[in-house]
Design a protein around this motif. Structure first.
Motif, PDB file in Angstrom:
ATOM      1  N   ALA A  26     -20.881-146.522 -11.211  1.00  0.00           N
ATOM      2  CA  ALA A  26     -20.564-148.038 -11.026  1.00  0.00           C
ATOM      3  C   ALA A  26     -20.421-148.379  -9.302  1.00  0.00           C
ATOM      4  O   ALA A  26     -20.555-149.385  -8.757  1.00  0.00           O
ATOM      5  N   MET A  27     -19.597-147.521  -8.583  1.00  0.00           N
ATOM      6  CA  MET A  27     -19.865-147.679  -7.156  1.00  0.00           C
ATOM      7  C   MET A  27     -21.099-147.659  -6.528  1.00  0.00           C
ATOM      8  O   MET A  27     -21.459-148.565  -5.603  1.00  0.00           O
ATOM      9  N   ILE A  28     -22.196-147.138  -6.880  1.00  0.00           N
ATOM     10  CA  ILE A  28     -23.549-146.994  -6.166  1.00  0.00           C
ATOM     11  C   ILE A  28     -23.996-148.459  -6.814  1.00  0.00           C
ATOM     12  O   ILE A  28     -24.820-149.033  -5.999  1.00  0.00           O
ATOM     13  N   LEU A  29     -23.820-148.981  -7.975  1.00  0.00           N
ATOM     14  CA  LEU A  29     -24.427-150.082  -8.406  1.00  0.00           C
ATOM     15  C   LEU A  29     -23.742-151.371  -7.615  1.00  0.00           C
ATOM     16  O   LEU A  29     -24.359-152.273  -7.209  1.00  0.00           O
ATOM     17  N   TYR A  30     -22.532-151.135  -7.471  1.00  0.00           N
ATOM     18  CA  TYR A  30     -21.678-152.194  -6.604  1.00  0.00           C
ATOM     19  C   TYR A  30     -22.176-152.272  -5.234  1.00  0.00           C
ATOM     20  O   TYR A  30     -22.517-153.394  -4.455  1.00  0.00           O
ATOM     21  N   SER A  31     -22.606-151.029  -4.690  1.00  0.00           N
ATOM     22  CA  SER A  31     -23.040-150.936  -3.395  1.00  0.00           C
ATOM     23  C   SER A  31     -24.537-151.602  -3.303  1.00  0.00           C
ATOM     24  O   SER A  31     -24.809-152.526  -2.355  1.00  0.00           O
ATOM     25  N   PHE A  58     -18.458-150.940   5.355  1.00  0.00           N
ATOM     26  CA  PHE A  58     -18.006-150.795   4.202  1.00  0.00           C
ATOM     27  C   PHE A  58     -18.997-150.363   3.046  1.00  0.00           C
ATOM     28  O   PHE A  58     -18.830-149.726   2.128  1.00  0.00           O
ATOM     29  N   ILE A  59     -20.355-151.021   3.273  1.00  0.00           N
ATOM     30  CA  ILE A  59     -21.398-150.835   2.315  1.00  0.00           C
ATOM     31  C   ILE A  59     -21.613-149.395   2.385  1.00  0.00           C
ATOM     32  O   ILE A  59     -22.014-148.560   1.351  1.00  0.00           O
ATOM     33  N   TYR A  60     -21.801-148.640   3.473  1.00  0.00           N
ATOM     34  CA  TYR A  60     -22.006-147.305   3.711  1.00  0.00           C
ATOM     35  C   TYR A  60     -21.078-146.651   3.125  1.00  0.00           C
ATOM     36  O   TYR A  60     -21.433-145.254   2.303  1.00  0.00           O
ATOM     37  N   THR A  61     -19.908-146.670   3.429  1.00  0.00           N
ATOM     38  CA  THR A  61     -18.792-145.962   2.751  1.00  0.00           C
ATOM     39  C   THR A  61     -18.761-146.147   1.207  1.00  0.00           C
ATOM     40  O   THR A  61     -18.618-144.913   0.502  1.00  0.00           O
ATOM     41  N   PHE A  62     -18.897-147.239   0.702  1.00  0.00           N
ATOM     42  CA  PHE A  62     -19.040-147.164  -0.994  1.00  0.00           C
ATOM     43  C   PHE A  62     -20.139-146.471  -1.406  1.00  0.00           C
ATOM     44  O   PHE A  62     -19.910-145.707  -2.289  1.00  0.00           O
ATOM     45  N   LEU A  63     -21.168-146.614  -0.858  1.00  0.00           N
ATOM     46  CA  LEU A  63     -22.441-146.071  -1.332  1.00  0.00           C
ATOM     47  C   LEU A  63     -22.198-144.428  -1.157  1.00  0.00           C
ATOM     48  O   LEU A  63     -22.511-143.732  -1.904  1.00  0.00           O
ATOM     49  N   GLY A  64     -21.613-143.886  -0.025  1.00  0.00           N
ATOM     50  CA  GLY A  64     -21.411-142.427   0.063  1.00  0.00           C
ATOM     51  C   GLY A  64     -20.385-142.062  -0.973  1.00  0.00           C
ATOM     52  O   GLY A  64     -20.722-140.811  -1.344  1.00  0.00           O
ATOM     53  N   LEU A  65     -19.378-142.645  -1.007  1.00  0.00           N
ATOM     54  CA  LEU A  65     -18.353-142.219  -2.221  1.00  0.00           C
ATOM     55  C   LEU A  65     -18.954-142.161  -3.559  1.00  0.00           C
ATOM     56  O   LEU A  65     -18.914-141.234  -4.287  1.00  0.00           O
ATOM     57  N   GLY A  66     -19.933-143.100  -3.886  1.00  0.00           N
ATOM     58  CA  GLY A  66     -20.570-142.976  -5.081  1.00  0.00           C
ATOM     59  C   GLY A  66     -21.452-141.788  -5.404  1.00  0.00           C
ATOM     60  O   GLY A  66     -21.518-141.167  -6.347  1.00  0.00           O
ATOM     61  N   ALA A  67     -22.160-141.694  -4.394  1.00  0.00           N
ATOM     62  CA  ALA A  67     -22.997-140.494  -4.339  1.00  0.00           C
ATOM     63  C   ALA A  67     -22.185-139.118  -4.116  1.00  0.00           C
ATOM     64  O   ALA A  67     -22.587-138.165  -5.038  1.00  0.00           O
ATOM     65  N   ALA A  68     -21.134-139.073  -3.785  1.00  0.00           N
ATOM     66  CA  ALA A  68     -20.245-137.834  -3.565  1.00  0.00           C
ATOM     67  C   ALA A  68     -19.757-137.624  -4.919  1.00  0.00           C
ATOM     68  O   ALA A  68     -19.577-136.503  -5.668  1.00  0.00           O
ATOM     69  N   PHE A  69     -19.469-138.906  -5.669  1.00  0.00           N
ATOM     70  CA  PHE A  69     -18.668-138.668  -6.947  1.00  0.00           C
ATOM     71  C   PHE A  69     -19.939-138.160  -7.963  1.00  0.00           C
ATOM     72  O   PHE A  69     -19.470-137.371  -8.818  1.00  0.00           O
ATOM     73  N   CYS A  70     -21.035-138.529  -7.783  1.00  0.00           N
ATOM     74  CA  CYS A  70     -22.400-138.126  -8.681  1.00  0.00           C
ATOM     75  C   CYS A  70     -22.545-136.510  -8.429  1.00  0.00           C
ATOM     76  O   CYS A  70     -22.776-135.706  -9.479  1.00  0.00           O
TER      77      CYS A  70
END
Length: 214
Positions: A26-31, A58-70
């Protein structure tokens, strides 16, 4: 009994760990949506090094957190499937670091009244939109955040229990070659086969007659 308990914990850990993976997706899709909005607004991708605009952190952070979650989800599935000690240790360390990071951000938001000044200015405006959305839907976002933290804590607890139970042991307790029965096999008396001499002599005579007929 231990084998059944281990299998149940592995299945529950996979199920709970999938929730973390869904949150990461969900975070990656939002990014990706924020990247699309940035491209329409600026006319270029936010990853362009030659851009005249400051990077949208903010886009970088959200995308990085989504990738870390995966990545944590993939590691958790491998650890749950194999029950390997090294994989479980890495999974527990990553989940613990993730929980500590979320706790630090939460404490800073609730304790510091000027917490927005701790973050740099976001040129995309996505950070302001995100904070406004949380402010207008505070109750829903609070329960979503608590649920996600609870899932992460439960994943950490299940991983610790699975590590305490140890890895699989590939042997059958009913196997006749188990270590408990090997001394009996070693001390068993030798087995002899007794052949009737008359039977053996009869076979020799029959073989001679067959050879003569040929």
């Amino acid at each position: 009994m231990v084998r059944v308990l281990r299998s149940c914990i592995q299945s529950i850990l996979k199920l709970v760990n999938s929730v973390i993976g869904l949150a990461g997706l969900a975070m990656i899709l939002y990014s990706a949506w924020m990247v699309r909005v940035w491209q329409r607004k600026i006319g270029e991708l936010p990853f362009d090094q030659d851009s005249d605009y400051p990077p949208p952190w903010f886009i970088y952070t959200f995308l990085g957190l989504g990738a870390a979650f995966c990545v944590i989800t993939c590691l958790g599935h491998v650890a749950a499937e194999t029950a390997n000690g090294c994989c479980l240790y890495l999974y527990m360390v990553f989940v613990a670091l993730l929980i500590m990071l979320e706790a630090a951000v939460t404490v800073d938001v609730f304790v510091n009244q000027d917490w927005e000044e701790d973050f740099p200015k976001d040129p995309s405006g996505s950070f302001d939109q995100f904070t406004n959305f949380i402010g207008s839907n505070y109750v829903m976002c609070k329960w979503v955040g608590l649920s996600l933290v609870s899932v992460q804590g439960l994943s950490l607890l299940l991983a610790m229990i699975l590590k305490a139970l140890g890895p699989h042991q590939y042997y059958d307790s009913d196997d006749e070659y188990s270590p408990d029965r090997l001394p009996l096999l070693k001390n068993a008396p030798p087995q002899y086969v007794v052949v009737d001499p008359g039977y053996a002599h009869g076979n020799d005579a029959w073989n001679r007659v067959s050879d003569k007929e040929k």
